[in-house]
Design a protein around this motif. Structure first.
Motif, PDB file in Angstrom:
ATOM      1  N   TYR A 592       6.411  27.936  60.208  1.00 34.31           N
ATOM      2  CA  TYR A 592       5.410  27.774  61.144  1.00 34.31           C
ATOM      3  C   TYR A 592       5.487  26.382  61.671  1.00 34.31           C
ATOM      4  O   TYR A 592       5.433  26.269  63.053  1.00 34.31           O
ATOM      5  N   SER A 593       5.636  25.326  60.812  1.00 32.97           N
ATOM      6  CA  SER A 593       5.188  24.006  61.425  1.00 32.97           C
ATOM      7  C   SER A 593       6.675  23.605  62.385  1.00 32.97           C
ATOM      8  O   SER A 593       6.472  23.006  63.344  1.00 32.97           O
ATOM      9  N   VAL A 594       7.701  24.048  61.804  1.00 39.03           N
ATOM     10  CA  VAL A 594       8.729  23.733  62.619  1.00 39.03           C
ATOM     11  C   VAL A 594       9.078  24.410  63.900  1.00 39.03           C
ATOM     12  O   VAL A 594       9.427  23.982  64.802  1.00 39.03           O
ATOM     13  N   ILE A 595       8.652  25.579  63.746  1.00 40.32           N
ATOM     14  CA  ILE A 595       8.770  26.679  65.060  1.00 40.32           C
ATOM     15  C   ILE A 595       7.789  26.266  66.058  1.00 40.32           C
ATOM     16  O   ILE A 595       8.151  26.254  67.041  1.00 40.32           O
ATOM     17  N   ASP A 596       6.437  25.639  65.580  1.00 43.22           N
ATOM     18  CA  ASP A 596       5.468  25.277  66.673  1.00 43.22           C
ATOM     19  C   ASP A 596       5.903  24.057  67.257  1.00 43.22           C
ATOM     20  O   ASP A 596       5.926  24.112  68.588  1.00 43.22           O
ATOM     21  N   LYS A 597       6.469  23.107  66.779  1.00 45.05           N
ATOM     22  CA  LYS A 597       7.276  22.018  67.389  1.00 45.05           C
ATOM     23  C   LYS A 597       8.202  22.392  68.620  1.00 45.05           C
ATOM     24  O   LYS A 597       8.303  22.164  69.762  1.00 45.05           O
ATOM     25  N   LEU A 598       9.168  23.271  67.885  1.00 41.12           N
ATOM     26  CA  LEU A 598      10.198  23.699  68.814  1.00 41.12           C
ATOM     27  C   LEU A 598       9.868  24.475  69.930  1.00 41.12           C
ATOM     28  O   LEU A 598      10.362  24.371  71.107  1.00 41.12           O
ATOM     29  N   LEU A 599       9.087  25.351  69.651  1.00 41.32           N
ATOM     30  CA  LEU A 599       8.753  26.246  70.890  1.00 41.32           C
ATOM     31  C   LEU A 599       7.820  25.414  71.948  1.00 41.32           C
ATOM     32  O   LEU A 599       7.760  25.550  73.261  1.00 41.32           O
ATOM     33  N   SER A 600       6.913  24.511  71.481  1.00 43.39           N
ATOM     34  CA  SER A 600       6.078  23.750  72.536  1.00 43.39           C
ATOM     35  C   SER A 600       7.251  22.983  73.281  1.00 43.39           C
ATOM     36  O   SER A 600       6.981  22.738  74.516  1.00 43.39           O
ATOM     37  N   LYS A 601       8.111  22.213  72.737  1.00 43.18           N
ATOM     38  CA  LYS A 601       9.154  21.623  73.601  1.00 43.18           C
ATOM     39  C   LYS A 601       9.982  22.579  74.478  1.00 43.18           C
ATOM     40  O   LYS A 601      10.193  22.166  75.602  1.00 43.18           O
ATOM     41  N   LEU A 621      -0.673  38.335  63.512  1.00 43.12           N
ATOM     42  CA  LEU A 621      -1.749  38.176  64.516  1.00 43.12           C
ATOM     43  C   LEU A 621      -2.261  36.871  64.556  1.00 43.12           C
ATOM     44  O   LEU A 621      -2.552  36.281  65.686  1.00 43.12           O
ATOM     45  N   ALA A 622      -2.469  36.051  63.512  1.00 37.96           N
ATOM     46  CA  ALA A 622      -2.786  34.774  63.583  1.00 37.96           C
ATOM     47  C   ALA A 622      -1.864  33.794  64.453  1.00 37.96           C
ATOM     48  O   ALA A 622      -2.303  32.909  64.834  1.00 37.96           O
ATOM     49  N   TYR A 623      -0.421  33.991  64.053  1.00 37.34           N
ATOM     50  CA  TYR A 623       0.583  33.403  64.789  1.00 37.34           C
ATOM     51  C   TYR A 623       0.626  33.735  66.257  1.00 37.34           C
ATOM     52  O   TYR A 623       0.919  32.611  66.697  1.00 37.34           O
ATOM     53  N   LEU A 624       0.368  34.818  66.487  1.00 38.51           N
ATOM     54  CA  LEU A 624       0.550  35.020  67.845  1.00 38.51           C
ATOM     55  C   LEU A 624      -0.860  34.307  68.837  1.00 38.51           C
ATOM     56  O   LEU A 624      -0.265  33.994  70.039  1.00 38.51           O
ATOM     57  N   LYS A 625      -1.804  34.085  68.165  1.00 38.54           N
ATOM     58  CA  LYS A 625      -2.981  33.305  68.807  1.00 38.54           C
ATOM     59  C   LYS A 625      -2.495  31.892  68.896  1.00 38.54           C
ATOM     60  O   LYS A 625      -3.009  31.213  69.803  1.00 38.54           O
ATOM     61  N   LYS A 626      -1.842  31.320  67.821  1.00 36.95           N
ATOM     62  CA  LYS A 626      -1.555  29.772  67.621  1.00 36.95           C
ATOM     63  C   LYS A 626      -0.396  29.409  68.252  1.00 36.95           C
ATOM     64  O   LYS A 626      -0.521  28.381  68.735  1.00 36.95           O
ATOM     65  N   LEU A 627       0.782  30.317  68.285  1.00 39.29           N
ATOM     66  CA  LEU A 627       1.733  29.661  68.662  1.00 39.29           C
ATOM     67  C   LEU A 627       2.143  29.660  70.098  1.00 39.29           C
ATOM     68  O   LEU A 627       1.536  30.838  70.885  1.00 39.29           O
TER      69      LEU A 627
END
Length: 710
Positions: A592-601, A621-627
């Motif tokens: 999660y932490s790695v993919i969040d940074k990558l997708l944001s970039k 579902l929680a990840y769909l909302k956060k990412l």
């Protein structure tokens, strides 16, 4: 003489009793009248008969077992093991009893082990302190390994690399060797020379540290061939006889360095002298055969137990258990949480075994079990299923973090699979390695096909390296159609291998092997570059079609992924909006932490992101909302029976509604007939992909298809 013997027995903290009637627990004190004897058994006076009663319950319980020794006519002994009694003044006595039958005489010997117990506790504490320092050493190893790996992979001159490596390793408090793929030393630090006394033993050819280490690995490590063949890392202990006759124990870590074609280029070897800990162990049998963290038998003890079981020639099963992603847990949650996890796994394993079974911790995150009373594969399968189900129960760290535990289990049978310790350990290790095909817990029994499959994987891996070099890959495109506008708005890029002998090979046949061998990084870069070329090529023909690329879990963890992606966008002058990344649910959850940074970039530069195969993995579902996401793709397993299955209809409606409420687009995969299309259109699905529109096709065919839709 009697006085001398009595003094000797008192000095040795012992008391000798004659058994006058073992049925009624009547005894007579013969020798030994120390103060502790009077406190333990107040009625025991010299040459007077007394009864041992429930004032000493542990001793009384032992006497029932001792009766079997005294009842028989043959000479025999039975030890009670250590137990503790608390006297009236609160002092603890640490005692051991021995029931003896010798030449018709029944005797009971009780020894006060308090001094020995105190010594053992001190050595245990010292050992724990040494182990804590060893944990710090492991952290230093990991840091230095990452540093060395990054230096070796930099495109610099050889002299510059050697200079940088020398600076990196020289101040390390432990020995460091960096070799080429054939274990020829390129550079070593002064600590390595100190470990092996290079100056003192310079005359001996074997005095070179790398020669010593490789010889020890070959002679002492059953899994050596597998480690070298698969280019795997290894950490463990080796025993070395330093000339002329000094025994040294070494903690050794072995790390491979590989290039983009997954070819081995170097070995990094860390060596630490742990002789102090081992010498301390020699004074304490518990330490010698015990893993201090889990308090299970260690590798040495397990090896001895395995030899004993084979000597008895009774059929049994050997299990080798490896925790999935343990290193990831250690790095993400910290070493303390990793230790908690190992302790909990050891407890859960013990809870599923019988007293006849034997459990040991044989490596960092590896356990071994001898199933003594199981002699058929069906019973072994059942036992392992119970073990896996018990281990997989939720585990929470001290900080209340949830860790999902999955394990790989290798199983081998004695004597069906092997008839000696070395072969049995090799085969069960290979089986456990073979079980590492997914993130879910898996059992793999050893058979000849495992070796054949391993050879086949190596063959395909070799062919993949050639395919990369000879540019044998090609990207096919499968259109994604906007259901409202009925036009092609996007295409998924799907790799094909133009094998010179086998023809077109689909990704299912080679991507898992590429993932396993880490060639996926190189192949993934090829896909990214090719997708950029295709997006630009199609745009030059007058069409703006988004090209979607799948990311593997390994690619997501590649630190250079975004930089490479961005550089290719610049190189081919392609609009970022014409590119999309697809990631699976499992990647979202696991990293999660790695993919969040990558997708944001990725989204920051204008690319879009889609979740592939939605509904087949985790509850995300929680990840769909956060990412930072743009759309989800409903897996084809929910689409294929949508015209007839009410459950699938309900699921698809719910996913579409949920996605739209989260402002996400919805793509349906695997659409093959008009009934499916009608249902999706009626329920406001945004886009669809499948054979109804087109199979994956070459780029020129795709351009023609766009024209037809236009």
């Amino acid at each position: 003489m009697s006085s001398l013997i009595n003094n000797l027995i008192n000095a040795m903290e012992q008391a000798v009793f004659e058994v006058t009637d073992y049925h009624s627990h009547k005894f007579k004190l013969i020798e030994g009248q120390s103060d502790w004897v009077k406190k333990l058994l107040p009625k025991a006076t010299h040459q007077n008969v007394f009864i041992i009663n429930d004032d000493t319950p542990f001793l009384l319980d032992f006497l029932f077992d001792a009766n079997q020794v005294w009842h028989n006519n043959e000479n025999a002994k039975l030890k009670s093991g250590l137990w503790t009694e608390v006297t009236d003044n609160g002092k603890e006595l640490h005692l051991e009893a021995i029931a003896i039958k010798h030449q018709g005489n029944n005797l009971l010997l009780i020894t006060n082990q308090s001094d020995e117990f105190s010594f053992r506790q001190k050595t245990l504490q010292t050992a724990r302190e040494l182990l804590l320092s060893n944990d710090k050493l492991i952290e230093q190893n990991e840091y230095l390994n990452n540093r060395i790996q990054s230096i070796l992979k930099q495109p610099s001159e050889q002299s510059d690399i050697l200079l940088a490596l020398t600076k990196a390793i020289e101040n390390a408090s432990f020995g460091v060797l960096i070799t080429n793929a054939d274990f020829i030393t390129l550079i070593e630090n002064s600590s390595a020379e100190k470990v092996f006394n290079v100056q003192q033993t310079a005359k001996a050819v074997s005095a070179k540290p790398v020669d010593i280490i490789t010889k020890l690995l070959i002679n002492q490590l059953p899994e050596y061939d597998r480690i070298i063949t698969t280019k795997s890392s290894w950490t463990g202990e080796l025993c070395w006889m330093s000339p002329p006759s000094t025994l040294k124990w070494l903690k050794v870590a072995l790390y491979p360095v590989k290039n983009e074609l997954n070819e081995l280029t170097n070995w990094i070897v860390f060596i630490n002298d742990i002789s102090d800990l081992k010498h301390l162990v020699q004074h304490n049998e518990q330490l010698a055969l015990l893993d201090m963290l889990t308090e299970l038998p260690n590798r040495i003890s397990f090896w001895q137990a395995l030899e004993q079981h084979i000597a008895q020639q009774d059929q049994f099963y050997l299990l080798y258990i490896d925790i999935n992603d343990f290193r990831h847990h250690n790095e993400f949650y910290g070493h303390e949480a990793g230790d908690e996890l190992l302790i909990e796994v050891s407890i859960r394993l013990k809870e599923q075994l019988t007293p006849a079974d034997y459990l040991a911790r044989v490596g960092g995150d590896e356990f071994a079990i001898i199933l003594s009373q199981i002699n058929c594969q069906k019973d072994c399968q059942l036992a392992v299923d119970n073990i896996i189900n018990h281990i997989k129960k939720p585990f929470y760290t001290a900080n209340n973090d949830l860790i999902n535990i999955n394990v790989n289990v290798g199983a081998a049978s004695y004597p069906n699979d092997a008839k000696n310790v070395e072969e049995l350990m090799k085969f069960v290790d290979l089986s456990a390695y073979s079980a590492k095909k997914g993130k879910n817990s898996t059992l793999q029994f050893y058979d000849q096909s495992i070796k054949e499959a391993s050879d086949k994987v190596l063959e395909i891996e070799h062919e993949l390296k050639t395919a990369v070099t000879n540019n044998e890959f090609e990207l096919y495109l499968q259109p994604i159609v906007d259901l409202e506008q009925r036009r092609i708005v996007k295409a998924e890029a799907l790799i094909r291998w133009n094998h010179p002998q086998k023809g077109i090979v689909g990704p299912v046949q080679f991507i898992p092997i590429a993932e396993q061998s880490e060639l996926i990084i190189t192949i993934g870069k090829w896909v990214i570059e090719s997708a950029c070329k295709i997006a630009k090529y199609i745009e030059q023909h007058g069409y703006k079609i988004k090209i979607s690329m799948n990311l593997s879990p390994t690619q997501v963890l590649d630190d250079n992924l975004f930089n490479f992606l961005y550089s290719k966008i610049k190189t081919y002058n392609v609009e970022p909006a014409l590119l999309e990344l697809e990631v699976t649910e499992g990647v979202l959850v696991d990293d999660y932490s790695v993919i969040d940074k990558l997708l944001s970039k990725v989204r920051a530069i204008g690319m879009s992101v889609s979740v592939d195969d939605f509904g087949t993995g985790y509850s995300s579902l929680a990840y769909l909302k956060k990412l930072p996401l743009d759309s989800i793709k409903i897996d084809k397993s929910f689409i294929q029976d949508i015209a007839t299955d009410d459950n699938d209809k309900a699921i698809v409606r719910a996913v579409i509604a949920m996605a739209h409420n989260l402002n996400l687009g919805v793509i349906a995969e695997g659409v093959e007939d008009n009934e499916q299309l009608h249902f999706l259109s009626k329920n406001l699905c945004d886009s669809a992909q499948g054979y109804l529109f087109s199979r994956p096709i070459k780029v020129e065919e795709f351009l023609q298809l766009i024209k037809e839709y236009q």
